[in-house]
Design an enzyme around this catalytic site. Structure first.
Site, mmCIF file in Angstrom:
data_model
loop_
_atom_site.group_PDB
_atom_site.id
_atom_site.type_symbol
_atom_site.label_atom_id
_atom_site.label_comp_id
_atom_site.label_asym_id
_atom_site.label_seq_id
_atom_site.Cartn_x
_atom_site.Cartn_y
_atom_site.Cartn_z
ATOM 1 N N CYS A 40 5.570 4.376 -0.648
ATOM 2 C CA CYS A 40 5.476 4.719 0.773
ATOM 3 C C CYS A 40 4.687 3.688 1.558
ATOM 4 O O CYS A 40 4.803 3.606 2.781
ATOM 5 C CB CYS A 40 4.857 6.104 0.950
ATOM 6 N N ASN A 41 3.883 2.879 0.870
ATOM 7 C CA ASN A 41 3.037 1.907 1.572
ATOM 8 C C ASN A 41 3.429 0.455 1.360
ATOM 9 O O ASN A 41 2.856 -0.426 1.997
ATOM 10 C CB ASN A 41 1.576 2.069 1.135
ATOM 11 N N GLN A 52 -2.626 6.440 -7.748
ATOM 12 C CA GLN A 52 -1.176 6.509 -7.924
ATOM 13 C C GLN A 52 -0.541 5.165 -8.224
ATOM 14 O O GLN A 52 0.457 5.086 -8.939
ATOM 15 C CB GLN A 52 -0.523 7.081 -6.661
ATOM 16 N N SER A 104 -4.486 -1.132 -1.620
ATOM 17 C CA SER A 104 -3.898 0.130 -1.179
ATOM 18 C C SER A 104 -4.466 0.565 0.165
ATOM 19 O O SER A 104 -5.576 0.174 0.547
ATOM 20 C CB SER A 104 -4.177 1.228 -2.208
#
Length: 435
Positions: A51-52, A117, A110
């Site tokens: 998602c990132n 994760q 992150s």
């Protein structure tokens, strides 16, 4: 051989761009990797899509050609010009590519520094690429050392002492706008790691949690694990208007909640779309407070402040690990060359010993002693030379020396010495990802 990493992340690309660049399923992932490896400039490749971030990590023999090929394939898929993609992407090669990979694996790159994760996501990306023949020992070595580096960071710092993720940040955001979530009806759509973390957080805070997923059996597994209830996915169009709190984190390539199924309600709703591509697409002002991945940066930034000191320690570990990785690669160059030098020298000694014996310069009964003496002379002569070769592998310009030695030893053929070594790192990484 070179390493190359092309990175689109929350740092350089908005959610709309990352959505287009995402690979929601294995079929799309397989297609992209197939096209990437069609280039003669690319030897191996791995694609990481979360998602990132969307990143392509590859080994190549021509950085310029490989970079051009990657951008051409991406622009053909997403319809964004090469100029815009190049303007957004962070491009790393060789030592900077390895340093960036180690940063990602250690969660220093992150959105939520210290989240746990990303290591699993990296392992999954590597496993898929390796199992399907898109990468081999070159990238396996890098990935293996990336996870070793991440383990050092976890063990030597407190950066992950309180594990956090986008899901836990979302729950924290919800708690900051509501007095309490106790007894609140909460719908969680999807059963991946995001959903698991969300469900456990909400239940621990007393919420009344329901799980929904296209595959109902998987919903039951998660519900049983955390003490939630299950709803049929077919009910989404009706129940979407009954819940004050909704979290979505599916792998659907298209939105699952749209204007068509949203109806007015006499209460405020708090929806968290943790998916990429997005699960929720609506344009009505129906008392809906919608939070998406990029909306959670405020809490993320607060967390960063608390972790800055530990992050500095982690950066030091990553820098040292990057240097150590290339020193280790150089030893892979050195040892096969030393073996080959000894083999060639022993063969020459044997030929000369046999010539001396055949010409009668030394009696035949001394044949064994002659061969032993010739080999001992070779060993004594090569000892200091090979010791220096091993020590030079730790120096910054050792690649120039080893390159020259490769040419002298194998001047009539191209050879990449490290490939003569069997690499067990792929197995280590894959086994680690299944634990």
């Amino acid at each position: 051989m070179h390493y190359l990493n092309i990175s689109f992340s929350h740092k350089n690309s908005p959610q709309e761009i990352r959505e287009k660049l995402s690979y929601p399923d294995k079929e799309h992932l397989n297609g992209c990797l197939t096209k990437l490896n069609e280039s003669p400039a690319i030897n191996e490749s791995i694609l990481i899509s979360t998602c990132n971030r969307m990143e392509i990590f590859c080994s190549c023999n021509d950085i310029v050609a490989a970079t051009q090929h990657i951008f051409e394939k991406l622009t053909a898929r997403v319809g964004i010009s090469i100029e815009e993609l190049e303007g957004r992407a962070d491009i790393y090669d060789d030592s900077s590519a390895i340093h960036h990979l180690f940063m990602v694996a250690s969660s220093l790159d992150s959105m939520v520094v210290g989240e746990t994760q990303i290591a699993g996501q990296l392992k999954d990306a590597f496993r898929f690429s390796y199992d399907n023949g898109f990468c081999g020992q070159k990238l396996a070595r890098a990935m293996h050392n990336a996870f070793k580096c991440a383990a050092k960071v976890r063990n030597a710092t407190e950066i992950s002492s309180k594990p956090v993720s986008i899901a836990s940040v979302a729950v924290a955001k919800l708690k900051s706008v509501l007095d309490s979530v106790e007894g609140k009806k909460t719908l969680i759509i999807g059963v991946g790691e995001m959903s698991q973390i969300t469900a456990k957080h909400m239940i621990s805070n007393g919420a009344d949690v329901y799980i929904m997923n296209r595959t109902k059996e998987k919903a039951f597994v998660l519900a049983e694990e955390c003490g939630a209830k299950v709803l049929d996915f077919d009910q989404l169009h009706t129940v979407v208007n009954e819940y004050e709190i909704i979290f979505t984190a599916t792998s659907s390539p298209v939105p699952i909640i749209t204007d068509e199924i949203i109806k007015p309600c006499d209460f405020d709703r708090y929806w968290f779309d943790l998916a990429l591509p997005r699960d929720i697409n609506y344009h009505k002002g129906e008392r809906i407070n919608l939070y998406q991945v990029d909306d959670l940066k405020t809490i993320v930034d607060e967390n960063k402040g608390l972790r800055e000191e530990e992050a500095r320690k982690a950066h030091t570990i990553i820098g040292r690990s990057t240097v150590a990785f290339f020193e280790w690669l150089d030893t892979l160059n050195i040892e096969p060359m030393i073996k080959e030098i000894y083999a060639k020298a022993f063969e020459a000694a044997k030929l000369e010993s046999e010539r001396v014996l055949n010409n009668g310069y030394i009696p035949k009964e001394y044949e064994e002693e002659v061969h032993k003496m010739a080999q001992q002379v070779v060993k004594r002569f090569l000892h200091d030379m090979t010791s220096k070769m091993r020590s030079v592998s730790e120096e910054s310009k050792s690649d120039m020396i080893t390159g020259a030695l490769q040419f002298l030893i194998n001047k009539d053929k191209e050879v990449e010495m490290p490939d003569k070594y069997k690499c067990g790192h792929a197995l280590n990484v894959i086994q680690g990802s299944s634990k």
